[in-house]
Scaffold this motif. Structure first.
Motif, PDB file in Angstrom:
ATOM      1  N   LYS A 152     -32.032  75.386 -53.800  1.00  0.00           N
ATOM      2  CA  LYS A 152     -30.909  75.864 -52.998  1.00  0.00           C
ATOM      3  C   LYS A 152     -30.636  77.340 -53.219  1.00  0.00           C
ATOM      4  N   ASN A 153     -31.686  78.155 -53.056  1.00  0.00           N
ATOM      5  CA  ASN A 153     -31.575  79.596 -53.018  1.00  0.00           C
ATOM      6  C   ASN A 153     -32.261  80.070 -51.733  1.00  0.00           C
ATOM      7  N   SER A 154     -32.661  81.314 -51.674  1.00  0.00           N
ATOM      8  CA  SER A 154     -33.363  81.847 -50.499  1.00  0.00           C
ATOM      9  C   SER A 154     -34.648  82.531 -50.935  1.00  0.00           C
ATOM     10  N   LEU A 155     -35.334  81.912 -51.868  1.00  0.00           N
ATOM     11  CA  LEU A 155     -36.564  82.485 -52.401  1.00  0.00           C
ATOM     12  C   LEU A 155     -37.689  82.391 -51.383  1.00  0.00           C
ATOM     13  N   GLN A 156     -38.550  83.403 -51.391  1.00  0.00           N
ATOM     14  CA  GLN A 156     -39.633  83.490 -50.426  1.00  0.00           C
ATOM     15  C   GLN A 156     -40.974  83.615 -51.149  1.00  0.00           C
ATOM     16  N   GLY A 157     -42.033  83.727 -50.353  1.00  0.00           N
ATOM     17  CA  GLY A 157     -43.353  83.906 -50.935  1.00  0.00           C
ATOM     18  C   GLY A 157     -43.977  82.587 -51.330  1.00  0.00           C
ATOM     19  N   ILE A 158     -45.050  82.666 -52.069  1.00  0.00           N
ATOM     20  CA  ILE A 158     -45.825  81.484 -52.433  1.00  0.00           C
ATOM     21  C   ILE A 158     -45.407  80.959 -53.806  1.00  0.00           C
ATOM     22  N   ILE A 159     -45.860  79.763 -54.099  1.00  0.00           N
ATOM     23  CA  ILE A 159     -45.716  79.229 -55.455  1.00  0.00           C
ATOM     24  C   ILE A 159     -46.900  79.757 -56.253  1.00  0.00           C
ATOM     25  N   PRO A 160     -46.672  80.662 -57.195  1.00  0.00           N
ATOM     26  CA  PRO A 160     -47.808  81.275 -57.894  1.00  0.00           C
ATOM     27  C   PRO A 160     -48.581  80.266 -58.729  1.00  0.00           C
ATOM     28  N   ALA A 161     -49.895  80.368 -58.675  1.00  0.00           N
ATOM     29  CA  ALA A 161     -50.742  79.459 -59.451  1.00  0.00           C
ATOM     30  C   ALA A 161     -50.498  79.607 -60.943  1.00  0.00           C
ATOM     31  N   THR A 162     -50.041  80.793 -61.367  1.00  0.00           N
ATOM     32  CA  THR A 162     -49.790  81.009 -62.794  1.00  0.00           C
ATOM     33  C   THR A 162     -48.680  80.116 -63.328  1.00  0.00           C
ATOM     34  N   LEU A 163     -47.877  79.572 -62.430  1.00  0.00           N
ATOM     35  CA  LEU A 163     -46.808  78.680 -62.868  1.00  0.00           C
ATOM     36  C   LEU A 163     -47.378  77.450 -63.574  1.00  0.00           C
ATOM     37  N   THR A 164     -48.597  77.117 -63.238  1.00  0.00           N
ATOM     38  CA  THR A 164     -49.211  75.946 -63.871  1.00  0.00           C
ATOM     39  C   THR A 164     -49.604  76.202 -65.315  1.00  0.00           C
ATOM     40  N   ASN A 165     -49.424  77.463 -65.780  1.00  0.00           N
ATOM     41  CA  ASN A 165     -49.625  77.745 -67.202  1.00  0.00           C
ATOM     42  C   ASN A 165     -48.488  77.176 -68.049  1.00  0.00           C
ATOM     43  N   CYS A 166     -47.364  76.841 -67.391  1.00  0.00           N
ATOM     44  CA  CYS A 166     -46.219  76.281 -68.123  1.00  0.00           C
ATOM     45  C   CYS A 166     -46.512  74.805 -68.390  1.00  0.00           C
ATOM     46  N   SER A 167     -47.355  74.577 -69.332  1.00  0.00           N
ATOM     47  CA  SER A 167     -47.955  73.257 -69.516  1.00  0.00           C
ATOM     48  C   SER A 167     -46.976  72.196 -69.993  1.00  0.00           C
ATOM     49  N   ASN A 168     -45.790  72.604 -70.454  1.00  0.00           N
ATOM     50  CA  ASN A 168     -44.807  71.631 -70.920  1.00  0.00           C
ATOM     51  C   ASN A 168     -43.784  71.252 -69.857  1.00  0.00           C
ATOM     52  N   LEU A 169     -43.940  71.760 -68.639  1.00  0.00           N
ATOM     53  CA  LEU A 169     -42.969  71.461 -67.588  1.00  0.00           C
ATOM     54  C   LEU A 169     -42.871  69.956 -67.359  1.00  0.00           C
ATOM     55  N   SER A 170     -41.644  69.454 -67.391  1.00  0.00           N
ATOM     56  CA  SER A 170     -41.376  68.065 -67.038  1.00  0.00           C
ATOM     57  C   SER A 170     -40.709  67.960 -65.678  1.00  0.00           C
ATOM     58  N   TYR A 171     -39.881  68.965 -65.332  1.00  0.00           N
ATOM     59  CA  TYR A 171     -39.125  68.944 -64.087  1.00  0.00           C
ATOM     60  C   TYR A 171     -39.331  70.255 -63.355  1.00  0.00           C
ATOM     61  N   LEU A 172     -39.877  70.182 -62.169  1.00  0.00           N
ATOM     62  CA  LEU A 172     -40.084  71.363 -61.330  1.00  0.00           C
ATOM     63  C   LEU A 172     -39.358  71.133 -60.020  1.00  0.00           C
ATOM     64  N   ASP A 173     -38.279  71.892 -59.790  1.00  0.00           N
ATOM     65  CA  ASP A 173     -37.456  71.709 -58.599  1.00  0.00           C
ATOM     66  C   ASP A 173     -37.274  73.051 -57.892  1.00  0.00           C
ATOM     67  N   LEU A 174     -37.948  73.194 -56.755  1.00  0.00           N
ATOM     68  CA  LEU A 174     -37.869  74.413 -55.941  1.00  0.00           C
ATOM     69  C   LEU A 174     -37.349  74.089 -54.546  1.00  0.00           C
ATOM     70  N   TYR A 175     -36.703  72.979 -54.390  1.00  0.00           N
ATOM     71  CA  TYR A 175     -36.297  72.506 -53.067  1.00  0.00           C
ATOM     72  C   TYR A 175     -35.267  73.448 -52.430  1.00  0.00           C
ATOM     73  N   GLY A 176     -35.277  73.493 -51.098  1.00  0.00           N
ATOM     74  CA  GLY A 176     -34.251  74.226 -50.368  1.00  0.00           C
ATOM     75  C   GLY A 176     -34.385  75.725 -50.449  1.00  0.00           C
ATOM     76  N   ASN A 177     -35.602  76.249 -50.344  1.00  0.00           N
ATOM     77  CA  ASN A 177     -35.828  77.687 -50.299  1.00  0.00           C
ATOM     78  C   ASN A 177     -36.639  78.013 -49.040  1.00  0.00           C
ATOM     79  N   PHE A 178     -37.307  79.158 -49.041  1.00  0.00           N
ATOM     80  CA  PHE A 178     -38.146  79.553 -47.900  1.00  0.00           C
ATOM     81  C   PHE A 178     -39.574  79.823 -48.369  1.00  0.00           C
ATOM     82  N   LEU A 179     -40.030  79.024 -49.295  1.00  0.00           N
ATOM     83  CA  LEU A 179     -41.355  79.224 -49.860  1.00  0.00           C
ATOM     84  C   LEU A 179     -42.429  78.893 -48.831  1.00  0.00           C
ATOM     85  N   THR A 180     -43.523  79.643 -48.875  1.00  0.00           N
ATOM     86  CA  THR A 180     -44.617  79.469 -47.933  1.00  0.00           C
ATOM     87  C   THR A 180     -45.921  79.238 -48.703  1.00  0.00           C
TER      88      THR A 180
END
Length: 511
Positions: free
Chosen positions: A183-211
């Motif tokens: 629930k922000n207005s973030l844009q751009g892509i989901i960077p592949a480097t985010l997958t380096n956060c190997s301990n992520l349990s919860y990933l919530d990017l809903y309600g933005n303008f990601l492409t």
């Protein structure tokens, strides 16, 4: 092990806590969505539609996270220690362009940064920030890349603000367990480097303008439990690499622009409880692997281009299903009688498809059923046997909505209509081929707020039953052959907002 989500006070929907496996037959009971808008039906012309209590039921994930143990039990240290984190936070503050609630008012060098609002620090590593929680503060600006230097960070929650720009580089945050930027207005892509956060349990990017597409490397997030990317502009296909995340319990990719088929790999998660893919452009069939999920409780594939017939044993697997949305697709053939075996089902929406045949009377075994939406199909009823389902639905004492409009139902409305649940609020039989008079015992349904019988061949007087429906807000009787006077008792329906009587044979004065 990631933090355990607790029940959110704003939600009546309860999930088993993380890593607690629901047993077959256990269900999630829901009343209303915890905080997010429910996706509305596209092109719905009917007056009666189920109240979509969990059309986007997976949104509860964030509600549970907001008071998760990871946030609530973080320890605070007033020892400044390493200044890297303080400087990184000040960099973040400099990129804030609007702070209407003065959430960052305490963020200055005269106060130890571990005492700043929204900041929690480690007890064992003094001065190292473990939690940054600034949800719902009305903040505007971009998210500074400096947050990528908070290498002890476990929870980053900036949800429900007005942040713009792209996702910052966070690939160095190897301890990060919760990333909540919805629930922000973030844009751009989901960077592949985010997958380096190997301990992520919860990933919530809903309600933005990601492409862009979901990174193919998302399968590297092997500890992920909840994935929520809904309500963005994400394109491409659903990556089969998700199969590598064996602990996934919930996937919500709804309301994007995803294409292609649902990969069969998406049904190979032993603990999957919710799969929400509605509002995309998916095609093909429902993979059999999805229907074999023992703990699946929420399945939303609505508003896609998925087709073919529904398997005859649909109701036998998965056994724990509570919410089933398959509306606005291209399904054809019969409604499987086996759906009556899904004892915990509370919402069944098969509307706006090409289903034929009769409504199976086995649906009357669904004692938990709240909403049954079968409108806009090609379902038939023409004799006592084919109308039997109305008799059996009287066993569903929790039924609140029954939508059967725009089908091929013929003949008289069964008198057993008056035996339906006293909790029934919406009844739609509009745009069929119904004839005869309306059974007077329909007046037993005193809880009705919407009654849609328009565009049929019904006749006779309405005087005998309409007076009893005192909770009506919508009464649609237009396009029939009703006769006699307009009853004065309609004047006593104090909650009535919409009254449709056109194209009948009423006579006499207007009350």
């Amino acid at each position: 092990m990631g933090p355990q989500p607790a029940a959110h006070p704003a939600s009546n929907l309860t999930l088993p806590s993380s890593h607690t496996t629901a047993k077959p037959g256990e269900t999630m009971h829901q009343e209303r969505p915890p905080f997010c808008a429910i996706r509305t039906s596209k092109g719905n012309e009917g007056l009666v539609s189920p109240n979509r209590p969990a059309r986007r039921a997976m949104i509860l994930l964030l509600a549970l996270l907001l008071i998760s143990d990871g946030v609530g039990t973080a320890h605070c240290s007033t020892v400044s220690g390493n200044s890297t984190d303080m400087l990184s936070l000040l960099d973040f503050k400099r990129d804030i362009t609007n702070d209407p609630r003065q959430a960052l008012g305490s963020w200055n060098a005269s106060i130890p940064h571990c005492e700043w609002k929204g900041v929690n620090c480690s007890l064992t590593h003094p001065g190292r920030v473990t939690v940054l929680n600034l949800t719902e503060q009305g903040l505007s600006g971009s998210i500074s890349p400096s947050l990528g230097n908070l290498t002890f960070l476990e929870t980053l929650d900036l949800s429900t603000n007005s942040f713009t720009g792209e996702l910052p580089p966070l690939g160095r945050l190897h301890r990060l367990q919760q990333l909540l930027l919805s629930k922000n207005s973030l844009q751009g892509i989901i960077p592949a480097t985010l997958t380096n956060c190997s301990n992520l349990s919860y990933l919530d990017l809903y309600g933005n303008f990601l492409t862009g597409e979901i990174p193919l490397s998302i399968g590297l997030l092997s500890n992920l439990l909840w994935l929520q990317l809904s309500e963005n502009n994400i394109t491409g296909t659903i990556p089969p690499s998700l199969k590598n995340i064996s602990q996934l319990e919930a996937i919500d990719l709804a309301d994007n622009q995803l294409m292609g088929s649902i990969p069969h790999e998406i049904g190979q998660f032993p603990s999957m409880m919710g799969l929400v893919l509605g509002g995309n452009m998916l095609s093909g069939r429902i993979p059999t692997t999805v229907l074999n999920q023992s703990y699946l409780q929420i399945l939303d594939l609505s508003t896609n281009m998925i087709g073919s017939t529904l398997p005859s044993d649909f109701g036998d697997t998965p056994p724990s299903l509570t919410l089933l949305y398959l509306d606005y697709n291209m399904f054809e053939g019969y409604i499987p009688a086996s759906l009556g075996n899904t004892s915990g089902l509370s919402v069944l929406d098969l509307s706006y498809n090409k289903l034929t045949g009769q409504v199976p009377s086995s649906l009357g075994r669904l004692g938990m059923l709240n909403n049954l939406n079968l409108q806009n199909n090609k379902l038939e009823a023409k004799d006592i046997q084919s109308w039997e389902f109305i008799d059996t639905l009287s066993n569903c004492r929790s039924l609140q909505v029954l939508a059967l409009g725009k089908n091929q139902l013929k003949g008289a409305i069964p008198s057993s209509i008056g035996n339906l649940s006293s909790k029934l609020q919406g009844l739609g039989l509009d745009a069929n081929d119904l004839s005869g008079t309306i059974p007077t015992n329909i007046g037993n349904l005193s809880g009705l707020t919407t009654l849609a019988l328009r565009e049929n061949k019904l006749h006779g007087s309405i005087e005998g039953w309409v007076r009893n429906l005192r909770n009506l807000t919508v009464l649609a009787l237009d396009g029939n052959n009703f006769t006699g006077p307009i009853p004065t008792s309609i004047s006593n329906l104090a909650r009535l907002k919409k009254l449709y009587l056109a194209n009948n044979e009423f006579e006499g004065p207007i009350p």
